[in-house]
Design an enzyme around this catalytic site. Structure first.
Site, PDB file in Angstrom:
ATOM      1  N   ASP A  80     -14.191 -12.585 -12.036  1.00  0.00           N
ATOM      2  CA  ASP A  80     -12.678 -12.935 -12.063  1.00  0.00           C
ATOM      3  C   ASP A  80     -12.033 -11.771 -12.511  1.00  0.00           C
ATOM      4  O   ASP A  80     -11.792 -11.209 -13.733  1.00  0.00           O
ATOM      5  CB  ASP A  80     -12.621 -14.130 -13.251  1.00  0.00           C
ATOM      6  CG  ASP A  80     -11.240 -14.674 -13.078  1.00  0.00           C
ATOM      7  OD1 ASP A  80     -10.127 -14.119 -12.823  1.00  0.00           O
ATOM      8  OD2 ASP A  80     -11.045 -15.885 -13.522  1.00  0.00           O
ATOM      9  N   GLY A  81     -11.068 -11.352 -11.770  1.00  0.00           N
ATOM     10  CA  GLY A  81     -10.078 -10.355 -11.963  1.00  0.00           C
ATOM     11  C   GLY A  81      -9.271 -10.694 -13.177  1.00  0.00           C
ATOM     12  O   GLY A  81      -8.754  -9.743 -13.999  1.00  0.00           O
ATOM     13  N   HIS A 123      -8.080  -7.791  -7.905  1.00  0.00           N
ATOM     14  CA  HIS A 123      -8.015  -8.722  -6.733  1.00  0.00           C
ATOM     15  C   HIS A 123      -8.404  -7.650  -5.715  1.00  0.00           C
ATOM     16  O   HIS A 123      -7.422  -7.517  -4.694  1.00  0.00           O
ATOM     17  CB  HIS A 123      -7.227  -9.539  -6.673  1.00  0.00           C
ATOM     18  CG  HIS A 123      -7.095 -10.700  -7.592  1.00  0.00           C
ATOM     19  ND1 HIS A 123      -6.610 -10.476  -8.741  1.00  0.00           N
ATOM     20  CD2 HIS A 123      -7.298 -12.079  -7.593  1.00  0.00           C
ATOM     21  CE1 HIS A 123      -6.426 -11.373  -9.690  1.00  0.00           C
ATOM     22  NE2 HIS A 123      -6.827 -12.463  -9.037  1.00  0.00           N
ATOM     23  N   ASP A 174      -3.398  -8.659  -7.499  1.00  0.00           N
ATOM     24  CA  ASP A 174      -3.085  -8.762  -6.238  1.00  0.00           C
ATOM     25  C   ASP A 174      -3.934 -10.160  -5.864  1.00  0.00           C
ATOM     26  O   ASP A 174      -4.610 -10.413  -4.833  1.00  0.00           O
ATOM     27  CB  ASP A 174      -3.374  -7.680  -5.212  1.00  0.00           C
ATOM     28  CG  ASP A 174      -3.006  -7.995  -3.530  1.00  0.00           C
ATOM     29  OD1 ASP A 174      -2.077  -8.582  -3.526  1.00  0.00           O
ATOM     30  OD2 ASP A 174      -3.525  -7.269  -2.861  1.00  0.00           O
ATOM     31  N   SER A 224      -6.733  -1.880  -0.982  1.00  0.00           N
ATOM     32  CA  SER A 224      -6.364  -0.989  -1.900  1.00  0.00           C
ATOM     33  C   SER A 224      -7.204  -0.244  -2.730  1.00  0.00           C
ATOM     34  O   SER A 224      -7.105   0.761  -3.102  1.00  0.00           O
ATOM     35  CB  SER A 224      -5.580  -2.072  -3.024  1.00  0.00           C
ATOM     36  OG  SER A 224      -6.487  -3.357  -3.224  1.00  0.00           O
ATOM     37  N   GLU A 282     -13.785  -8.438  -7.493  1.00  0.00           N
ATOM     38  CA  GLU A 282     -13.741  -9.450  -6.405  1.00  0.00           C
ATOM     39  C   GLU A 282     -14.633 -10.434  -6.466  1.00  0.00           C
ATOM     40  O   GLU A 282     -16.009 -10.308  -6.835  1.00  0.00           O
ATOM     41  CB  GLU A 282     -14.174  -8.438  -5.193  1.00  0.00           C
ATOM     42  CG  GLU A 282     -14.275  -9.277  -3.872  1.00  0.00           C
ATOM     43  CD  GLU A 282     -13.036 -10.413  -3.699  1.00  0.00           C
ATOM     44  OE1 GLU A 282     -11.935  -9.964  -3.778  1.00  0.00           O
ATOM     45  OE2 GLU A 282     -13.000 -11.296  -3.503  1.00  0.00           O
ATOM     46  N   HIS A 336       0.665  -1.190   0.205  1.00  0.00           N
ATOM     47  CA  HIS A 336      -0.105   0.020   0.021  1.00  0.00           C
ATOM     48  C   HIS A 336       0.793   1.236  -0.013  1.00  0.00           C
ATOM     49  O   HIS A 336       0.474   2.257  -0.557  1.00  0.00           O
ATOM     50  CB  HIS A 336      -1.022   0.035   1.169  1.00  0.00           C
ATOM     51  CG  HIS A 336      -2.065  -1.030   1.091  1.00  0.00           C
ATOM     52  ND1 HIS A 336      -2.592  -1.803   2.183  1.00  0.00           N
ATOM     53  CD2 HIS A 336      -2.509  -1.655  -0.153  1.00  0.00           C
ATOM     54  CE1 HIS A 336      -3.475  -2.626   1.817  1.00  0.00           C
ATOM     55  NE2 HIS A 336      -3.510  -2.726   0.252  1.00  0.00           N
TER      56      HIS A 336
HETATM   57  C1  LIG Z   1      -4.893 -10.397  -1.312  1.00  0.00           C
HETATM   58  S1  LIG Z   1      -6.618 -10.149  -1.462  1.00  0.00           S
HETATM   59  C2  LIG Z   1      -6.616  -8.678  -2.004  1.00  0.00           C
HETATM   60  C3  LIG Z   1      -6.232  -7.555  -1.208  1.00  0.00           C
HETATM   61  C4  LIG Z   1      -6.525  -6.054  -1.646  1.00  0.00           C
HETATM   62  N1  LIG Z   1      -5.966  -5.955  -3.142  1.00  0.00           N
HETATM   63  C5  LIG Z   1      -5.907  -5.069  -1.008  1.00  0.00           C
HETATM   64  O1  LIG Z   1      -4.774  -4.812  -0.991  1.00  0.00           O
HETATM   65  O2  LIG Z   1      -6.344  -4.499   0.079  1.00  0.00           O
HETATM   66  C6  LIG Z   1      -7.151 -11.251  -2.692  1.00  0.00           C
HETATM   67  C7  LIG Z   1      -8.593 -11.114  -3.043  1.00  0.00           C
HETATM   68  O3  LIG Z   1      -8.846 -11.716  -4.260  1.00  0.00           O
HETATM   69  C8  LIG Z   1     -10.154 -12.321  -4.314  1.00  0.00           C
HETATM   70  N2  LIG Z   1     -10.180 -13.315  -5.428  1.00  0.00           N
HETATM   71  C9  LIG Z   1      -9.692 -14.397  -5.409  1.00  0.00           C
HETATM   72  N3  LIG Z   1      -9.683 -15.061  -6.680  1.00  0.00           N
HETATM   73  C10 LIG Z   1     -10.010 -13.765  -7.418  1.00  0.00           C
HETATM   74  C11 LIG Z   1      -9.954 -14.002  -8.961  1.00  0.00           C
HETATM   75  N4  LIG Z   1     -10.011 -14.877  -9.683  1.00  0.00           N
HETATM   76  N5  LIG Z   1     -10.748 -12.588  -9.327  1.00  0.00           N
HETATM   77  C12 LIG Z   1     -11.121 -11.624  -8.385  1.00  0.00           C
HETATM   78  N6  LIG Z   1     -10.878 -11.656  -7.081  1.00  0.00           N
HETATM   79  C13 LIG Z   1     -10.502 -12.904  -6.714  1.00  0.00           C
HETATM   80  C14 LIG Z   1     -10.279 -12.971  -2.815  1.00  0.00           C
HETATM   81  O4  LIG Z   1     -11.624 -13.129  -2.451  1.00  0.00           O
HETATM   82  C15 LIG Z   1      -9.506 -11.810  -1.983  1.00  0.00           C
HETATM   83  O5  LIG Z   1     -10.487 -10.958  -1.475  1.00  0.00           O
END
Ligand SMILES: C[S@@+](CC[C@H](N)C(=O)[O-])C[C@H]1O[C@@H](n2cnc3c(N)ncnc32)[C@H](O)[C@@H]1O
Length: 279
Positions: free
Chosen positions: A140-141, A41, A162, A97, A115, A18
């Site tokens: 899906d990101g 993500h 992420d 983020s 998400e 961050h």
């Molecule tokens: C490491 S965390 C993200 C933290 C966030 N970027 C932050 O810095 O505050 C990863 C997140 O991705 C989500 N996730 C997992 N697979 C995903 C996908 N294929 N597409 C989007 N989100 C996904 C999870 O549910 C989780 O909330």
């Protein structure tokens, strides 16, 4: 999908990610033209540090909790980050983020968040829902990099990737996503987070990017201790494709400061070039 970021919010890896994210986004403010941030993500955007998941691991105490207790002179390179975390609710809450990107955004700058977890997407909507110029997708990101980029009108921007690193092939998925992001948004910056448990998979990941011909890649890394025990999260890194002018010089003291304040005696924080600007 078992990963929930609430257990880890505000830990050392979040602090590193961050603090650097603020630096990356702030670089866009040098010019008035709007920019877009795609957070692939996104998580839930705001983490209650008194709630059970954060309390149960207590990871934030060895991260943001420690940084906030240090004499301000000892954390000077992290001032912008620490001030923002405080303004956004610390010690009760820690921003994710999407909240950081939304906080920095000016009128007209766009934030797109993906998400995949339905409950987390719902929480993210509650946290950011009414923020102007913010779009939240439960999808899906990785797939969204192709589906949502390039932006129709905005030419500057950042794709933050992420992932939770739950899958054994996450490093190669991430490398492929970076290649895709680079192709879909050649004028943009790409930043991708990765864990450092042991050096070998990290080297292989950097090699994948070089072998795929991704130019202008740097790696900003923080290791709390020598990464010799792969059962522990010994550090974290962010690869950045097309870093903004002067980023390396500003990131290096931030990483050294994080290593000195959060790490063990052999901790280190550094920026390394992975591929040259022109290949
Ligand atoms: C490491 S965390 C993200 C933290 C966030 N970027 C932050 O810095 O505050 C990863 C997140 O991705 C989500 N996730 C997992 N697979 C995903 C996908 N294929 N597409 C989007 N989100 C996904 C999870 O549910 C989780 O909330």
């Amino acid at each position: 999908m078992n990963y929930r970021h609430h257990f880890h919010a505000g830990n050392f890896a979040d602090c590193m990610k961050h603090a650097l994210l603020i630096e990356l986004i702030s670089a866009f403010h040098r010019k008035p033209a709007p920019y877009v941030v795609l957070d692939t993500h996104a998580g839930i955007g705001r983490y209650d540090l008194n709630a059970d998941p954060a309390e149960r691991t207590g990871e934030w105490r060895a991260g943001i909790g420690t940084l906030m207790q240090i004499d301000p002179r000892g954390v000077a390179p992290l001032r912008a980050y620490l001030d923002m975390v405080e303004a956004m609710g610390f010690p009760g809450a820690y921003p994710g983020s999407p909240a950081i990107a939304a906080h920095l955004g000016r009128p007209g700058d766009q934030l797109i968040c993906c998400e995949l977890h339905p409950e987390d997407a719902h929480s993210l909507r509650r946290a950011l829902g009414r923020t102007p110029d913010t779009h939240i997708h439960e999808r899906d990101g990785y797939e969204a990099i192709t589906g949502l980029m390039p932006h129709k009108t905005i030419k500057r921007g950042l794709i933050l990737i992420d992932p939770p690193f739950e899958r054994p092939d996450e490093f190669s998925r991430l490398a492929q996503a970076i290649v895709t992001a680079r192709a879909r948004f050649p004028s943009g910056i790409v930043a991708a987070w990765y864990p450092i448990k042991h050096r070998t998979p990290v080297r292989a990941f950097h090699d994948m990017l070089a072998d795929a011909g991704v130019a202008d890649v740097i790696a900003a890394e923080l290791t709390l201790r020598q990464p010799v025990d792969p059962s522990r999260l010994n550090g974290a890194g962010l690869v950045i494709v097309r870093p903004p002018f002067g980023f390396e010089e500003r990131a290096a003291p931030m990483l050294s400061c994080l290593a000195a304040t959060l790490g063990e005696d052999d901790a280190s924080g550094e920026v390394r070039r992975i591929t040259q600007e022109q290949l």
